[in-house]
Design a protein around this motif. Structure first.
Motif, PDB file in Angstrom:
ATOM      1  N   ILE A   1      -4.139   7.722  -5.634  1.00 21.18           N
ATOM      2  CA  ILE A   1      -4.617   6.624  -6.477  1.00 21.18           C
ATOM      3  C   ILE A   1      -3.431   5.750  -6.861  1.00 21.18           C
ATOM      4  N   GLU A   2      -3.404   4.548  -6.322  1.00 19.41           N
ATOM      5  CA  GLU A   2      -2.419   3.542  -6.692  1.00 19.41           C
ATOM      6  C   GLU A   2      -3.061   2.694  -7.793  1.00 19.41           C
ATOM      7  N   PRO A   3      -2.269   2.053  -8.642  1.00 14.21           N
ATOM      8  CA  PRO A   3      -2.874   1.296  -9.742  1.00 14.21           C
ATOM      9  C   PRO A   3      -3.926   0.293  -9.267  1.00 14.21           C
ATOM     10  N   SER A   4      -3.693  -0.315  -8.100  1.00 11.71           N
ATOM     11  CA  SER A   4      -4.598  -1.389  -7.681  1.00 11.71           C
ATOM     12  C   SER A   4      -5.666  -0.941  -6.691  1.00 11.71           C
ATOM     13  N   ARG A   5      -5.555   0.282  -6.171  1.00 10.63           N
ATOM     14  CA  ARG A   5      -6.515   0.680  -5.141  1.00 10.63           C
ATOM     15  C   ARG A   5      -6.441   2.169  -4.886  1.00 10.63           C
ATOM     16  N   ARG A   6      -7.457   2.647  -4.189  1.00 10.24           N
ATOM     17  CA  ARG A   6      -7.473   4.047  -3.763  1.00 10.24           C
ATOM     18  C   ARG A   6      -6.984   4.099  -2.317  1.00 10.24           C
TER      19      ARG A   6
ATOM     20  N   ILE B   1      14.566   1.051  -0.328  1.00  7.10           N
ATOM     21  CA  ILE B   1      13.648   0.041  -0.862  1.00  7.10           C
ATOM     22  C   ILE B   1      12.859   0.689  -1.987  1.00  7.10           C
ATOM     23  N   ALA B   2      13.089   0.233  -3.207  1.00  7.41           N
ATOM     24  CA  ALA B   2      12.474   0.846  -4.396  1.00  7.41           C
ATOM     25  C   ALA B   2      12.770   2.351  -4.431  1.00  7.41           C
ATOM     26  N   GLY B   3      14.000   2.714  -4.066  1.00 12.57           N
ATOM     27  CA  GLY B   3      14.378   4.136  -4.084  1.00 12.57           C
ATOM     28  C   GLY B   3      13.767   4.921  -2.943  1.00 12.57           C
TER      29      GLY B   3
ATOM     30  N   LEU C   1      14.577  -6.287  -8.080  1.00 11.30           N
ATOM     31  CA  LEU C   1      13.792  -5.174  -8.604  1.00 11.30           C
ATOM     32  C   LEU C   1      13.982  -3.917  -7.768  1.00 11.30           C
ATOM     33  N   LYS C   2      13.802  -4.063  -6.456  1.00 12.83           N
ATOM     34  CA  LYS C   2      13.755  -2.885  -5.594  1.00 12.83           C
ATOM     35  C   LYS C   2      15.090  -2.490  -4.987  1.00 12.83           C
ATOM     36  N   GLY C   3      16.159  -3.151  -5.403  1.00  6.98           N
ATOM     37  CA  GLY C   3      17.469  -2.813  -4.848  1.00  6.98           C
ATOM     38  C   GLY C   3      17.663  -3.474  -3.497  1.00  6.98           C
TER      39      GLY C   3
ATOM     40  N   VAL D   1       3.480  -4.060  10.503  1.00  7.29           N
ATOM     41  CA  VAL D   1       4.429  -3.109   9.905  1.00  7.29           C
ATOM     42  C   VAL D   1       3.705  -2.245   8.877  1.00  7.29           C
ATOM     43  N   ARG D   2       2.818  -2.843   8.125  1.00 10.31           N
ATOM     44  CA  ARG D   2       2.056  -2.073   7.141  1.00 10.31           C
ATOM     45  C   ARG D   2       1.195  -1.021   7.839  1.00 10.31           C
ATOM     46  N   ARG D   3       0.619  -1.417   8.974  1.00  2.00           N
ATOM     47  CA  ARG D   3      -0.250  -0.482   9.693  1.00  2.00           C
ATOM     48  C   ARG D   3       0.561   0.618  10.379  1.00  2.00           C
TER      49      ARG D   3
ATOM     50  N   GLY E   1       3.535   1.796   7.078  1.00  2.00           N
ATOM     51  CA  GLY E   1       2.847   2.125   5.836  1.00  2.00           C
ATOM     52  C   GLY E   1       3.189   1.128   4.749  1.00  2.00           C
ATOM     53  N   PRO E   2       2.406   1.123   3.674  1.00  4.08           N
ATOM     54  CA  PRO E   2       2.657   0.174   2.577  1.00  4.08           C
ATOM     55  C   PRO E   2       4.020   0.394   1.934  1.00  4.08           C
ATOM     56  N   VAL E   3       4.545   1.623   2.018  1.00  4.65           N
ATOM     57  CA  VAL E   3       5.807   1.924   1.347  1.00  4.65           C
ATOM     58  C   VAL E   3       6.968   1.060   1.855  1.00  4.65           C
TER      59      VAL E   3
HETATM   60  N1  COA Z   1       0.700   6.312  -1.420  1.00  2.22           N
HETATM   61  C1  COA Z   1       0.201   5.174  -0.908  1.00  2.22           C
HETATM   62  N2  COA Z   1       0.744   3.968  -1.121  1.00  2.22           N
HETATM   63  C2  COA Z   1       1.864   3.926  -1.871  1.00  2.22           C
HETATM   64  C3  COA Z   1       2.447   5.071  -2.422  1.00  2.22           C
HETATM   65  C4  COA Z   1       1.822   6.313  -2.174  1.00  2.22           C
HETATM   66  N3  COA Z   1       2.294   7.441  -2.648  1.00  2.22           N
HETATM   67  N4  COA Z   1       3.543   4.693  -3.110  1.00  2.22           N
HETATM   68  C5  COA Z   1       3.653   3.365  -3.004  1.00  2.22           C
HETATM   69  N5  COA Z   1       2.622   2.902  -2.251  1.00  2.22           N
HETATM   70  C6  COA Z   1       2.314   1.511  -1.924  1.00  2.22           C
HETATM   71  C7  COA Z   1       2.143   0.675  -3.178  1.00  2.22           C
HETATM   72  O1  COA Z   1       0.810   0.756  -3.673  1.00  2.22           O
HETATM   73  C8  COA Z   1       2.441  -0.710  -2.660  1.00  2.22           C
HETATM   74  O2  COA Z   1       1.286  -1.157  -1.980  1.00  2.22           O
HETATM   75  P1  COA Z   1       0.813  -2.693  -2.023  1.00  2.22           P
HETATM   76  O3  COA Z   1       1.705  -3.373  -1.030  1.00  2.22           O
HETATM   77  O4  COA Z   1      -0.606  -2.629  -1.590  1.00  2.22           O
HETATM   78  O5  COA Z   1       0.991  -3.175  -3.410  1.00  2.22           O
HETATM   79  C9  COA Z   1       3.503  -0.470  -1.597  1.00  2.22           C
HETATM   80  O6  COA Z   1       3.392   0.919  -1.244  1.00  2.22           O
HETATM   81  C10 COA Z   1       4.897  -0.734  -2.057  1.00  2.22           C
HETATM   82  O7  COA Z   1       5.173   0.146  -3.123  1.00  2.22           O
HETATM   83  P2  COA Z   1       6.457   0.044  -4.053  1.00  2.22           P
HETATM   84  O8  COA Z   1       7.619  -0.425  -3.241  1.00  2.22           O
HETATM   85  O9  COA Z   1       6.610   1.332  -4.766  1.00  2.22           O
HETATM   86  O10 COA Z   1       6.150  -1.149  -5.033  1.00  2.22           O
HETATM   87  P3  COA Z   1       5.194  -1.273  -6.280  1.00  2.22           P
HETATM   88  O11 COA Z   1       5.227  -2.709  -6.610  1.00  2.22           O
HETATM   89  O12 COA Z   1       3.884  -0.617  -6.062  1.00  2.22           O
HETATM   90  O13 COA Z   1       5.944  -0.450  -7.441  1.00  2.22           O
HETATM   91  C11 COA Z   1       7.845   0.376  -8.662  1.00  2.22           C
HETATM   92  C12 COA Z   1       7.249  -0.779  -7.862  1.00  2.22           C
HETATM   93  C13 COA Z   1       9.265   0.028  -9.055  1.00  2.22           C
HETATM   94  C14 COA Z   1       7.001   0.628  -9.891  1.00  2.22           C
HETATM   95  C15 COA Z   1       7.830   1.628  -7.762  1.00  2.22           C
HETATM   96  O14 COA Z   1       8.444   1.323  -6.548  1.00  2.22           O
HETATM   97  C16 COA Z   1       8.511   2.857  -8.317  1.00  2.22           C
HETATM   98  O15 COA Z   1       7.984   3.567  -9.149  1.00  2.22           O
HETATM   99  N6  COA Z   1       9.712   3.132  -7.817  1.00  2.22           N
HETATM  100  C17 COA Z   1      10.447   4.324  -8.109  1.00  2.22           C
HETATM  101  C18 COA Z   1      10.520   5.098  -6.826  1.00  2.22           C
HETATM  102  C19 COA Z   1      10.966   6.499  -6.971  1.00  2.22           C
HETATM  103  O16 COA Z   1      10.788   7.154  -7.962  1.00  2.22           O
HETATM  104  N7  COA Z   1      11.536   6.975  -5.873  1.00  2.22           N
HETATM  105  C20 COA Z   1      11.931   8.316  -5.725  1.00  2.22           C
HETATM  106  C21 COA Z   1      13.378   8.431  -5.411  1.00  2.22           C
HETATM  107  S1  COA Z   1      14.171   9.366  -6.655  1.00  2.22           S
END
Ligand code: COA
Ligand code: AMP
Length: 654
Positions: free
Chosen positions: A175-180, A514-516, A546-548, A576-578, A581-583
């Motif tokens: 469960i992501e904040p915006s979608r399942r 990218i975002a850790g 934001l994401k480094g 690339v998303r397909r 992955g979204p990550v």
């Molecule tokens: N399963 C499926 N999708 C995932 C996912 C998961 N576990 N984690 C992230 N995604 C998706 C997100 O929903 C987003 O999708 P979108 O393009 O549809 O919006 C996409 O991947 C990119 O995610 P992210 O880069 O994480 O961006 P974000 O805007 O959703 O969140 C933060 C930004 C900063 C809140 C988030 O990146 C975060 O919590 N970062 C910390 C990371 C961390 O703890 N890393 C561990 C290393 S110690």
């Protein structure tokens, strides 16, 4: 601040001893773990370049994580808290309950024929079944391989082919904040794509998902099982005693090419090393609570959501939520308050996201944070501004620690449970026990304090680090040991100051953070190249507030595709998303007339990275056509500011 320093004493003396007399140091440290047969030998070097720790020790790590605590009277203490704002639930498991759950899950796997040495792939969201299943595999001596839920089907398939599991454990989705995020169709697709035949898939049905077992049950030759039903009929399984050198898990990580590397961790070394870190670095033991806001799909999750805190007999919080948006930027502070968290561990990106949403840190004041002693951060460089901001907001020391999937635990940190050291902004801290850090020039000379070079570790590596890559000893040697004889190369550059503190500057290769999240520029390039219009491409990391970092692709179109230049970037983003992955959080594509190359055809990535970051980029004398650099620089920095896909990105993504 904690007053107890059970790991004992003076940092420098302990570190020196760990390097001077590693055999004694590690055999003594091994005493923290529950063994069936205690090791008498520390390191077997007869197998160099693949030496093994504790070759004659026998144990099962889950006895140290679970049974031992119950036997010692901590059965009623909370082991695991699942805090899930996305489902509105909080669940607690005592050590006795968790032991029981793990034993039953192990019994379920055993009934499917899983035993010592067999691999099990886990594709699970942040639910209690994830750590339970990891521990259940370990209990049987089976090898778990967790795949992060943000990876697409083809990445899952690549990991299935590498680990060759008999069973895949999954759930309806995350469960992501915006979608399942629907996992079952992705698993079905991955099984189709993979060459390795998986025998059984066990899926946990969660409410609110579009796809259930009925949709996939007929697909492929695999047997699909309902987790709840299968578990109901399972007999609890006892821990199987294995060799300390038996693999505990495989965790794939990104290298420079598209093929992920299967980092292996063993049972004995992991138990010993993580136990030491819990006391000495994180100061977490029985009666204390650790919240590691990562994901079980990453190494930080393996070490400090699951194994570390449980080895220590502490309480671990498994957080199914985000730093912001679930519901707000006070989520971490709420959990610290509610669960009396003593150690909080997260990535700098998460702190930057919180700062963006709550610049004055107003939400901190809504909660009682008196239990919190330290904030630990890792995964990417901690920028001093974020460090200062969060340190002032929380009033606790902010402790950076630097490590990698390969090492499994910090190479550099501040040992607050041993003897806290002064914090120096910008530094990842001091080398931890067993790590002999050297800074090397490209030709392998050791550099003096203050000089930047490749960060390398003098061999042997300490216990709990990777003994090899899964099924590929040669790749392990080639990737990490071949560059400089006698050293492991980390892939990071940096320098030591004259007090031995390490400053990590960034990767020397094409690994992105990218975002850790660790991703490979090569893998993204592979996905971009799948587009039929792409003649060639380069993917590099660009700085992102934001994401480094974020990935940016520069593509040259094949002749005849000029008319498609408008739509191709969007299609590449979707591709690339397909495929990855979204990550990958990928959205920057620029069509360019040519890529900068040497006369022998080698892509000048470093020059591109320097240009992208706005740094002075000396024009290499070997360049084939210097005007290409000017064109790219113009695209990067001289455009009209339109950040629509198809233009070079000139602004950080929002
Ligand atoms: N399963 C499926 N999708 C995932 C996912 C998961 N576990 N984690 C992230 N995604 C998706 C997100 O929903 C987003 O999708 P979108 O393009 O549809 O919006 C996409 O991947 C990119 O995610 P992210 O880069 O994480 O961006 P974000 O805007 O959703 O969140 C933060 C930004 C900063 C809140 C988030 O990146 C975060 O919590 N970062 C910390 C990371 C961390 O703890 N890393 C561990 C290393 S110690
Ligand atoms: P991973 O294997 O996902 O843990 O990523 C490891 C890489 O992330 C390292 O090689 C570094 O490039 C980077 N990294 C991790 N922690 C830190 C840190 N504390 N400071 C700087 N870079 C870090």
């Amino acid at each position: 601040m904690s007053q107890h320093h059970p790991a004992g004493g003076d940092y420098r003396a302990v570190h020196d001893r760990s390097l001077r007399d590693p055999a004694h140091f590690w055999l003594e440290t091994a005493g923290r773990v529950a063994w069936e047969e205690s090791p008498r030998q520390a390191l077997d070097v007869s197998t160099t370049p693949l030496p093994r720790w504790f070759p004659d020790g026998r144990l099962n790590i889950t006895r140290s994580c679970l049974d031992r605590h119950v036997a010692e009277g901590r059965g009623e203490q909370t082991a695991l808290i699942h805090d899930s704002p996305v489902t509105g639930t909080v669940r607690r498991f005592s050590y006795a309950e968790l032991t029981d759950e793990v034993a039953r899950c192990a019994g379920m796997l055993a009934a499917l024929g899983v035993g010592r040495g067999d691999r099990v792939v886990l594709y699970l969201p942040m639910i209690p079944e994830a750590p339970i299943a990891m521990l259940a595999c370990a209990r049987l001596g089976a090898v778990h391989s967790v795949v992060f839920g943000g990876f697409a089907a083809s990445e899952l398939a690549a990991r299935i082919d590498d680990a060759a599991p008999s069973v895949v454990l999954t759930a309806s989705g995350g469960i992501e904040p915006s979608r399942r995020v629907e996992y079952l169709p992705a698993v079905a697709e991955a099984l189709e794509l993979a060459e390795h035949p998986v025998a059984d898939v066990v899926a946990l049905e969660r409410e609110g998902f579009a796809h259930g077992l009925v949709d996939v049950a007929g697909s492929g030759r695999v047997r699909w099982h309902d987790w709840t039903r299968l578990l109901a009929g399972a007999e609890p399984a006892e821990a199987v005693t294995v060799a300390a050198t038996d693999p505990l898990y495989i965790l794939h990580t990104s290298g420079t090419t598209g093929r992920p590397k299967g980092v292996v961790r063993d049972q004995g070394g992991t138990a010993v090393a993580l136990s030491w870190t819990m006391e000495a670095i994180y100061d977490v033991g029985p009666g204390r609570t650790m919240l590691t806001a990562s994901d079980v799909g990453w190494v930080v999750g393996h070490s400090y959501i699951v194994y570390g805190p449980l080895l220590a007999g502490a309480t671990t919080v498994l957080y199914e939520g985000k730093p912001v948006g679930t519901p707000d930027a006070g989520a971490f502070w709420r959990m610290v308050d509610e669960h009396r968290v003593t150690a909080l561990f997260t990535a700098p990106t998460a702190l930057r996201a919180i700062r963006k949403a709550d610049p004055e840190a107003a939400r901190v004041a809504d909660h009682d944070l008196s239990s919190l002693e330290h904030l630990f951060v890792a995964g990417e460089r901690l920028d001093p501004e974020t460090q200062r901001w969060i340190g002032e907001a929380l009033g606790v020391p902010v402790i950076d620690n630097w490590w990698q999937t390969e090492t499994g635990w910090p190479i550099a940190a501040n040992p607050v449970g041993l003897e806290p050291q002064p914090i120096r902004e910008g530094s990842a801290g001091l080398p931890m026990v067993g790590y002999d850090v050297a800074i090397l020039s490209p030709t392998g000379e050791e550099l003096a304090a203050g000089e930047e070079g490749e960060i390398a570790l003098r061999l042997p590596l300490p216990p709990g680090t990777l003994p090899t890559l899964w099924g590929d000893d040669q790749r392990f040697v080639d990737s990490y040991l071949a560059a400089h004889e006698g050293f492991y190369t980390t892939g990071d550059s940096g320098f030591l100051d004259d007090e031995g503190r390490l400053f990590v500057m960034g990767r020397t290769d094409d690994v992105l953070s990218i975002a850790g999240h660790r991703l490979s520029a090569g893998a993204i390039e592979g996905a971009v190249s799948e587009h039929p219009a792409v003649a060639e491409c380069a993917v590099i990391g660009r700085g992102d507030e934001l994401k480094g970092q974020r990935a940016a692709a520069y593509v040259v179109l094949k002749a005849g595709w000029e008319d498609a230049a408008e739509r191709v970037p969007e299609e590449i983003v979707a591709l690339v998303r397909r495929l990855i992955g979204p990550v990958a959080a990928f959205r920057d594509v620029a069509v360019v007339p040519a890529l900068p190359k040497t006369r022998s055809g080698k892509m000048l990535r470093r020059t591109m990275r320097q240009l992208a970051d706005g740094r002075e980029a000396p024009v290499p004398s070997t360049i084939e056509d210097p005007s290409v650099l000017d064109q790219i620089a113009e695209l990067l920095h001289g455009g009209d500011g339109d950040d629509a896909v198809g233009e070079a990105e000139v602004r950080p993504s929002s």
